[in-house]
Design a protein around this motif. Structure first.
Motif, mmCIF file in Angstrom:
data_model
loop_
_atom_site.group_PDB
_atom_site.id
_atom_site.type_symbol
_atom_site.label_atom_id
_atom_site.label_comp_id
_atom_site.label_asym_id
_atom_site.label_seq_id
_atom_site.Cartn_x
_atom_site.Cartn_y
_atom_site.Cartn_z
ATOM 1 N N PHE A 74 7.496 -3.763 -2.244
ATOM 2 C CA PHE A 74 7.330 -3.600 -0.839
ATOM 3 C C PHE A 74 9.613 -3.005 -1.183
ATOM 4 C CE2 PHE A 74 3.897 -5.455 1.199
ATOM 5 C CZ PHE A 74 3.693 -3.912 1.743
ATOM 6 N N ASP A 75 10.531 -4.805 -1.168
ATOM 7 C CA ASP A 75 11.728 -4.731 -1.003
ATOM 8 C C ASP A 75 12.571 -3.590 -1.713
ATOM 9 O OD1 ASP A 75 11.468 -6.612 0.681
ATOM 10 O OD2 ASP A 75 12.242 -7.939 -0.604
ATOM 11 N N GLN A 76 11.865 -3.145 -2.933
ATOM 12 C CA GLN A 76 12.278 -1.995 -3.331
ATOM 13 C C GLN A 76 12.501 -0.611 -2.841
ATOM 14 O OE1 GLN A 76 10.582 -1.981 -7.340
ATOM 15 N NE2 GLN A 76 12.261 -3.380 -8.508
ATOM 16 N N VAL A 77 11.223 -0.586 -2.205
ATOM 17 C CA VAL A 77 10.294 0.816 -1.346
ATOM 18 C C VAL A 77 11.679 1.029 -0.363
ATOM 19 C CG1 VAL A 77 9.162 2.077 0.033
ATOM 20 C CG2 VAL A 77 8.178 0.947 -2.733
ATOM 21 N N PHE A 78 11.973 -0.544 0.701
ATOM 22 C CA PHE A 78 12.531 -0.177 2.064
ATOM 23 C C PHE A 78 14.327 0.211 1.597
ATOM 24 C CE2 PHE A 78 8.469 -0.673 4.025
ATOM 25 C CZ PHE A 78 8.974 0.144 4.351
ATOM 26 N N GLY A 130 8.616 6.092 -2.279
ATOM 27 C CA GLY A 130 8.139 4.479 -1.697
ATOM 28 C C GLY A 130 7.078 4.615 -1.023
ATOM 29 N N ILE A 131 6.477 6.214 -0.735
ATOM 30 C CA ILE A 131 4.872 6.689 0.114
ATOM 31 C C ILE A 131 4.008 6.260 -1.214
ATOM 32 C CG2 ILE A 131 3.041 8.001 1.334
ATOM 33 C CD1 ILE A 131 6.331 9.428 3.125
ATOM 34 N N ALA A 132 3.975 6.519 -2.401
ATOM 35 C CA ALA A 132 3.461 6.913 -3.478
ATOM 36 C C ALA A 132 3.177 5.290 -3.884
ATOM 37 C CB ALA A 132 4.580 7.803 -4.465
ATOM 38 N N THR A 133 4.637 4.564 -4.096
ATOM 39 C CA THR A 133 4.596 3.195 -4.433
ATOM 40 C C THR A 133 3.426 2.679 -3.056
ATOM 41 O OG1 THR A 133 6.832 3.108 -5.173
ATOM 42 C CG2 THR A 133 5.467 1.013 -4.319
ATOM 43 N N LEU A 134 3.485 2.615 -1.562
ATOM 44 C CA LEU A 134 3.108 1.750 -0.768
ATOM 45 C C LEU A 134 1.415 1.793 -0.679
ATOM 46 C CD1 LEU A 134 5.158 1.541 2.292
ATOM 47 C CD2 LEU A 134 5.073 0.014 1.238
ATOM 48 N N ASP A 135 1.405 3.609 -1.365
ATOM 49 C CA ASP A 135 -0.489 4.274 -1.420
ATOM 50 C C ASP A 135 -0.614 2.559 -2.824
ATOM 51 O OD1 ASP A 135 -1.834 5.811 0.169
ATOM 52 O OD2 ASP A 135 -0.598 7.436 -0.732
ATOM 53 N N HIS A 145 4.258 0.443 7.320
ATOM 54 C CA HIS A 145 5.632 0.502 6.763
ATOM 55 C C HIS A 145 5.084 1.961 6.227
ATOM 56 C CE1 HIS A 145 7.121 -3.173 7.030
ATOM 57 N NE2 HIS A 145 6.592 -4.093 6.149
ATOM 58 N N GLN A 146 4.363 2.469 5.931
ATOM 59 C CA GLN A 146 4.415 4.332 5.748
ATOM 60 C C GLN A 146 4.872 5.095 6.947
ATOM 61 O OE1 GLN A 146 0.145 4.988 3.826
ATOM 62 N NE2 GLN A 146 1.669 5.213 1.558
ATOM 63 N N SER A 147 4.355 4.941 8.015
ATOM 64 C CA SER A 147 4.385 5.870 9.159
ATOM 65 C C SER A 147 5.875 5.408 9.060
ATOM 66 C CB SER A 147 3.872 4.809 10.373
ATOM 67 O OG SER A 147 4.284 3.949 10.385
ATOM 68 N N VAL A 148 7.161 5.122 8.770
ATOM 69 C CA VAL A 148 8.536 4.903 8.873
ATOM 70 C C VAL A 148 8.819 6.225 7.526
ATOM 71 C CG1 VAL A 148 10.959 3.864 8.818
ATOM 72 C CG2 VAL A 148 8.783 2.436 9.786
ATOM 73 N N LEU A 149 8.361 5.773 6.805
ATOM 74 C CA LEU A 149 8.326 6.523 5.537
ATOM 75 C C LEU A 149 8.509 7.930 5.639
ATOM 76 C CD1 LEU A 149 9.019 4.167 4.110
ATOM 77 C CD2 LEU A 149 8.236 5.333 2.063
ATOM 78 N N TYR A 150 6.933 8.491 6.500
ATOM 79 C CA TYR A 150 6.859 9.202 7.032
ATOM 80 C C TYR A 150 7.543 9.950 8.044
ATOM 81 C CZ TYR A 150 1.954 9.707 4.165
ATOM 82 O OH TYR A 150 0.795 9.849 3.836
ATOM 83 N N TYR A 151 7.274 8.948 8.552
ATOM 84 C CA TYR A 151 9.120 10.404 9.487
ATOM 85 C C TYR A 151 10.362 10.234 9.458
ATOM 86 C CZ TYR A 151 12.182 10.309 13.597
ATOM 87 O OH TYR A 151 13.410 11.074 14.365
ATOM 88 N N ASN A 152 10.683 9.725 8.590
ATOM 89 C CA ASN A 152 12.257 9.727 7.604
ATOM 90 C C ASN A 152 11.173 11.334 6.808
ATOM 91 O OD1 ASN A 152 13.274 7.736 8.696
ATOM 92 N ND2 ASN A 152 13.132 6.582 6.524
#
Length: 515
Positions: free
Chosen positions: A280-284, A309-314, A324-331
């Motif tokens: 989690f911390d690496q992704v963000f 990051g999205i793939a890792t959270l998947d 948390h994926q929602s934030v990455l999808y927005y970016n």
């Protein structure tokens, strides 16, 4: 007459809650339920209303990386005033304020909009004695008492005060949270981590209410602590502060990258923490670094980091990772937008709604995207879908008005803007369109009526200039008030002398009077 006694308290919404209790208020909508959660956070019955919230609001603030803060708090005060309008018709309300009561700006926002929505007489009276404390529930009464107690007693009960602050913060009441945290943060504790937790919550609160430099101070204090979770959180927060949130003159990409990269090196080598926590911390951390790459024009690198990051959270596959994926999808959508990949932007914004369908902002983003790209039929369909989520969200009505104008339907556009105006009579975006449409229909009385609360000194941006122009047109067409025009323009030029727009209006008026 309704009388509400306002005593000193760390809980800023207490007088409003006392009014609701007097009215025996029972919310009937999701919005009303979430407002009651904000106002009465210690009532266990209200906590059940959380299920009606969108995914972002359902998380604790420690888990959130997006804070709606003042925007959401102001919106809830405005909405509550509208909700109460029918209940309080023709009622005089007097708030009797003790000598030690401090009126918060959000209480003022509520009273102002209650007056606008009801027209009722609302009176404020400063009393000469403190009066009897009001009992709302056992927890708030206990914390109220502890807040004003000695440092020794507060130290003994610091955990209870901290827990109460956290509950307030997690409902969105950052101001009461700050009051409680400040009452204990300078006390002496054997456990250094406890003080770090206080500092972390203070940083989150000040960030949420746009007191960003104060937040940076607290995050820097947290970063100095030699503990994994606080350091990880603060490194990401400081990186984002220097990349995006601070005013431009204080932003520093190099410093942001240093915070992010220094901690990333530690994350790569850390063998002490839970594997999923590290992921989690690496992704963000890399999500923050993606923003730095984006700002440097390295769009492919930014897109790759976010996609990874999205793939890792998947792979993690938990309810928290979905949030948390929602934030990455927005970016990711911002990366596609910068590359002008219109179809990918659309798909990504639709994915956001799929993840968090109750979140108004995601619907708003999609509607605005369609309008920006002249996809008007899609925008019209999307705005109708948005009303299924929230029929009383001002921006949905406002965007519907814009869409109808683009479709050439002025009459229905006017109705949409009137609906938006009813939700917030002070919104200048709505007032600009509404007054323009009334003028086009030669309904000058309606222009003057809807602008009676407007003043340029509070809205001296582009919308304000448009509104002044519309007000001038209406005044010139009102034989009894046309002499007010010169004074209005002179005042407006005095407030914004650089405005070429006002200079042009002044010249046109001179020519008109010269004829």
């Amino acid at each position: 007459m309704i009388e509400i006694h306002c005593n000193a308290s760390p809980f800023i919404f207490k007088p409003i809650l006392k009014l609701l209790n007097h009215l025996r208020f029972e919310p009937t909508t999701s919005r009303g339920k979430m407002i009651l959660v904000l106002l009465d956070p210690f009532n266990e019955k209200n906590s059940l209303f959380k299920a009606d919230s969108h995914l972002t609001d359902a998380q604790t603030k420690e888990e959130q990386i997006r804070y709606l803060g003042n925007v959401e708090l102001n919106s809830k005060m405005i909405d509550l005033a509208r909700i109460l309008a029918t209940t309080l018709k023709n009622e005089t309300i007097i708030f009797r304020m003790s000598p030690h009561f401090e009126m918060h700006k959000l209480f003022n926002t509520f009273l102002k909009h209650l007056k606008l929505q009801t027209g009722n007489e609302i009176l404020l009276s400063i009393e000469t004695d403190e009066g009897k404390p009001c009992h709302i529930n056992d927890i708030s009464s206990k914390i109220d008492s502890l807040y004003y107690s000695s440092d020794t007693k507060k130290t003994e009960n610091a955990q209870a005060i901290f827990d109460a602050a956290r509950i307030c913060i997690n409902t969105g009441d950052y101001y009461s949270g700050i009051n409680l945290l400040l009452s204990i943060h300078n006390l002496q504790y054997d456990d250094s981590l406890f003080r770090t937790e206080i500092l972390s919550l203070l940083a989150i609160c000040h960030s949420s209410i746009d007191e960003l430099k104060v937040s940076v101070f607290y995050w820097n204090e947290v970063y100095k602590q030699k503990n994994y979770n606080p350091q990880s959180r603060s490194s990401y927060a400081l990186g984002l502060m220097y990349l995006r949130h601070l005013p431009k003159q204080f932003q520093d990409i190099d410093l942001a990258e240093k915070f992010l990269n220094d901690w990333y090196e530690k994350l790569l080598n850390d063998k002490t923490q839970d594997r999923i926590r590290i992921q989690f911390d690496q992704v963000f951390n890399r999500n923050g670094y993606a923003l730095a790459a984006f700002k440097r024009g390295k769009l492919e690198e930014a897109q790759t980091l976010v996609s990874n990051g999205i793939a890792t959270l998947d792979e993690i596959d938990s309810s928290l990772s979905i949030f948390h994926q929602s934030v990455l999808y927005y970016n990711l959508a911002q990366c596609y937008k910068a590359k002008n990949e219109i179809q990918n932007v659309e798909k990504t914004l639709e994915k956001l709604i799929e993840i968090d369908p109750k979140f108004n902002l995601y619907h708003q983003y999609l509607i605005e995207f369609y309008i920006e790209n002249n996809m008007i039929n899609q925008a019209a369909a999307a705005v109708e879908d948005s009303f299924k989520v929230d029929q009383n969200h001002l921006h949905f009505h406002y965007l519907k008005g814009k869409i109808l104008l683009l479709q050439g339907d002025e009459n229905n556009a006017l109705k949409a803007f009137e609906a938006a105006h009813q939700l917030n009579p002070l919104d200048t975006g709505t007032l600009g369109y509404l007054s323009s449409l009334y003028n086009s229909q030669e309904n000058y009385e309606a222009v003057l009526n809807c602008l009676k609360t407007f003043h340029f000194k509070f809205s001296n941006e582009h919308n304000g200039e448009i509104i002044i122009n519309n007000l001038v047109i209406a005044l010139l067409n009102d034989s009894e008030r046309s002499d007010e025009v010169n004074a209005l323009i002179e005042e407006s030029i005095g407030l914004k002398p650089e405005s070429e727009f006002f200079q042009e209006i002044a010249e046109l008026i001179k020519e008109e009077y010269a004829d």
